[in-house]
Design a protein around this motif. Sequence first.
Motif, PDB file in Angstrom:
ATOM      1  N   LEU A  57       0.861  -1.213  -0.003  1.00  0.00           N
ATOM      2  CA  LEU A  57       0.080   0.056  -0.018  1.00  0.00           C
ATOM      3  C   LEU A  57       0.877   1.228  -0.003  1.00  0.00           C
ATOM      4  O   LEU A  57       0.700   1.963  -0.965  1.00  0.00           O
ATOM      5  CB  LEU A  57      -0.880  -0.017   1.243  1.00  0.00           C
ATOM      6  CG  LEU A  57      -1.853  -1.026   1.482  1.00  0.00           C
ATOM      7  CD1 LEU A  57      -2.726  -1.053   2.735  1.00  0.00           C
ATOM      8  CD2 LEU A  57      -2.841  -1.046   0.139  1.00  0.00           C
ATOM      9  N   CYS A  58       1.680   1.482   1.081  1.00  0.00           N
ATOM     10  CA  CYS A  58       2.452   2.705   1.258  1.00  0.00           C
ATOM     11  C   CYS A  58       3.582   2.532   2.394  1.00  0.00           C
ATOM     12  O   CYS A  58       3.528   1.316   2.798  1.00  0.00           O
ATOM     13  CB  CYS A  58       1.462   3.780   1.586  1.00  0.00           C
ATOM     14  SG  CYS A  58       0.695   3.630   3.301  1.00  0.00           S
ATOM     15  N   ARG A  59       4.065   3.731   2.487  1.00  0.00           N
ATOM     16  CA  ARG A  59       5.242   3.634   3.279  1.00  0.00           C
ATOM     17  C   ARG A  59       4.862   5.010   4.423  1.00  0.00           C
ATOM     18  O   ARG A  59       4.787   5.895   3.599  1.00  0.00           O
ATOM     19  CB  ARG A  59       6.600   4.005   2.878  1.00  0.00           C
ATOM     20  CG  ARG A  59       7.889   3.789   3.718  1.00  0.00           C
ATOM     21  CD  ARG A  59       9.004   4.175   2.789  1.00  0.00           C
ATOM     22  NE  ARG A  59       8.878   5.633   2.297  1.00  0.00           N
ATOM     23  CZ  ARG A  59       9.720   6.095   1.504  1.00  0.00           C
ATOM     24  NH1 ARG A  59      10.374   5.258   0.774  1.00  0.00           N
ATOM     25  NH2 ARG A  59       9.547   7.263   0.874  1.00  0.00           N
ATOM     26  N   ILE A  60       4.940   4.811   5.554  1.00  0.00           N
ATOM     27  CA  ILE A  60       4.941   5.929   6.409  1.00  0.00           C
ATOM     28  C   ILE A  60       6.373   6.237   7.183  1.00  0.00           C
ATOM     29  O   ILE A  60       6.928   5.276   7.083  1.00  0.00           O
ATOM     30  CB  ILE A  60       3.736   5.663   7.529  1.00  0.00           C
ATOM     31  CG1 ILE A  60       4.140   4.547   8.438  1.00  0.00           C
ATOM     32  CG2 ILE A  60       2.477   5.675   6.853  1.00  0.00           C
ATOM     33  CD1 ILE A  60       3.047   4.277   9.388  1.00  0.00           C
ATOM     34  N   GLU A  61       6.649   7.303   7.450  1.00  0.00           N
ATOM     35  CA  GLU A  61       7.965   7.697   7.887  1.00  0.00           C
ATOM     36  C   GLU A  61       7.674   8.518   9.046  1.00  0.00           C
ATOM     37  O   GLU A  61       7.070   9.553   9.263  1.00  0.00           O
ATOM     38  CB  GLU A  61       8.554   8.622   6.865  1.00  0.00           C
ATOM     39  CG  GLU A  61      10.120   9.075   7.470  1.00  0.00           C
ATOM     40  CD  GLU A  61      10.833   9.918   6.622  1.00  0.00           C
ATOM     41  OE1 GLU A  61      12.114  10.150   6.879  1.00  0.00           O
ATOM     42  OE2 GLU A  61      10.165  10.273   5.374  1.00  0.00           O
ATOM     43  N   TYR A  62       8.028   7.942  10.351  1.00  0.00           N
ATOM     44  CA  TYR A  62       8.175   8.739  11.685  1.00  0.00           C
ATOM     45  C   TYR A  62       9.205   9.999  11.370  1.00  0.00           C
ATOM     46  O   TYR A  62      10.279   9.707  11.363  1.00  0.00           O
ATOM     47  CB  TYR A  62       8.367   7.908  12.766  1.00  0.00           C
ATOM     48  CG  TYR A  62       8.528   8.655  13.997  1.00  0.00           C
ATOM     49  CD1 TYR A  62       6.987   9.071  14.495  1.00  0.00           C
ATOM     50  CD2 TYR A  62       9.283   8.633  14.816  1.00  0.00           C
ATOM     51  CE1 TYR A  62       7.103   9.632  15.730  1.00  0.00           C
ATOM     52  CE2 TYR A  62       9.189   9.103  16.189  1.00  0.00           C
ATOM     53  CZ  TYR A  62       8.199   9.729  16.471  1.00  0.00           C
ATOM     54  OH  TYR A  62       8.082  10.228  17.838  1.00  0.00           O
ATOM     55  N   LEU A  63       8.436  11.123  11.815  1.00  0.00           N
ATOM     56  CA  LEU A  63       9.385  12.301  11.606  1.00  0.00           C
ATOM     57  C   LEU A  63       9.766  12.707  13.162  1.00  0.00           C
ATOM     58  O   LEU A  63      10.208  13.867  13.427  1.00  0.00           O
ATOM     59  CB  LEU A  63       8.863  13.309  10.733  1.00  0.00           C
ATOM     60  CG  LEU A  63       8.503  12.894   9.338  1.00  0.00           C
ATOM     61  CD1 LEU A  63       7.583  14.097   8.615  1.00  0.00           C
ATOM     62  CD2 LEU A  63       9.882  12.583   8.747  1.00  0.00           C
ATOM     63  N   GLY A  64       9.411  12.347  13.940  1.00  0.00           N
ATOM     64  CA  GLY A  64       9.545  12.673  15.269  1.00  0.00           C
ATOM     65  C   GLY A  64       8.496  13.383  16.105  1.00  0.00           C
ATOM     66  O   GLY A  64       8.414  13.751  17.189  1.00  0.00           O
ATOM     67  N   GLY A  65       7.457  13.291  15.718  1.00  0.00           N
ATOM     68  CA  GLY A  65       6.115  13.656  16.035  1.00  0.00           C
ATOM     69  C   GLY A  65       5.231  13.922  15.053  1.00  0.00           C
ATOM     70  O   GLY A  65       4.962  13.138  14.202  1.00  0.00           O
ATOM     71  N   ASP A  66       4.358  14.818  14.893  1.00  0.00           N
ATOM     72  CA  ASP A  66       3.114  15.093  13.987  1.00  0.00           C
ATOM     73  C   ASP A  66       3.742  16.089  13.139  1.00  0.00           C
ATOM     74  O   ASP A  66       4.564  17.007  13.513  1.00  0.00           O
ATOM     75  CB  ASP A  66       1.973  15.666  14.557  1.00  0.00           C
ATOM     76  CG  ASP A  66       1.126  14.592  15.225  1.00  0.00           C
ATOM     77  OD1 ASP A  66       1.474  13.373  14.896  1.00  0.00           O
ATOM     78  OD2 ASP A  66       0.438  14.875  16.270  1.00  0.00           O
ATOM     79  N   PRO A  67       3.579  16.167  11.649  1.00  0.00           N
ATOM     80  CA  PRO A  67       2.897  15.156  11.091  1.00  0.00           C
ATOM     81  C   PRO A  67       3.919  14.068  10.592  1.00  0.00           C
ATOM     82  O   PRO A  67       5.236  14.038  11.057  1.00  0.00           O
ATOM     83  CB  PRO A  67       2.606  15.704   9.823  1.00  0.00           C
ATOM     84  CG  PRO A  67       3.410  16.760   9.450  1.00  0.00           C
ATOM     85  CD  PRO A  67       4.122  17.254  10.767  1.00  0.00           C
TER      86      PRO A  67
END
Length: 109
Positions: A57-67
């Motif tokens: 489906l997709c890839r999410i990337e944690y950036l240290g908070g939102d977003p």
Amino acid sequence: MPVPAKRLKDLVEGTVDHRASQTHPTLQEITIRWRGGFGYLSAWAGEGNDNDEQIRLCRIEYLGGDPWGFALYDPATEGYTPAVLVTCGVPEVGLGLSPGLMRRSGQTA
């Protein structure tokens, strides 16, 4: 690159799987494979056995908070194309935008 804590990973996995069960009830489940700060989402369609189809489906990337960062899977290139979630940056919103799920459910982009 920041790496999400196990508690946050568990929360995201549960939230995404729960939302998928509400919006795409024909899917068996959504799984997330974590590599560092990236989470790779796959849907599983079928009868709940060894013959189930995996749909990237997709890839999410944690950036240290939102977003969060977000990229759609492109089967033509077998890679991920960065995208912007205009509404908000929470991972479960991207679930409904995945072309793989839209094709599977008969929706169009």
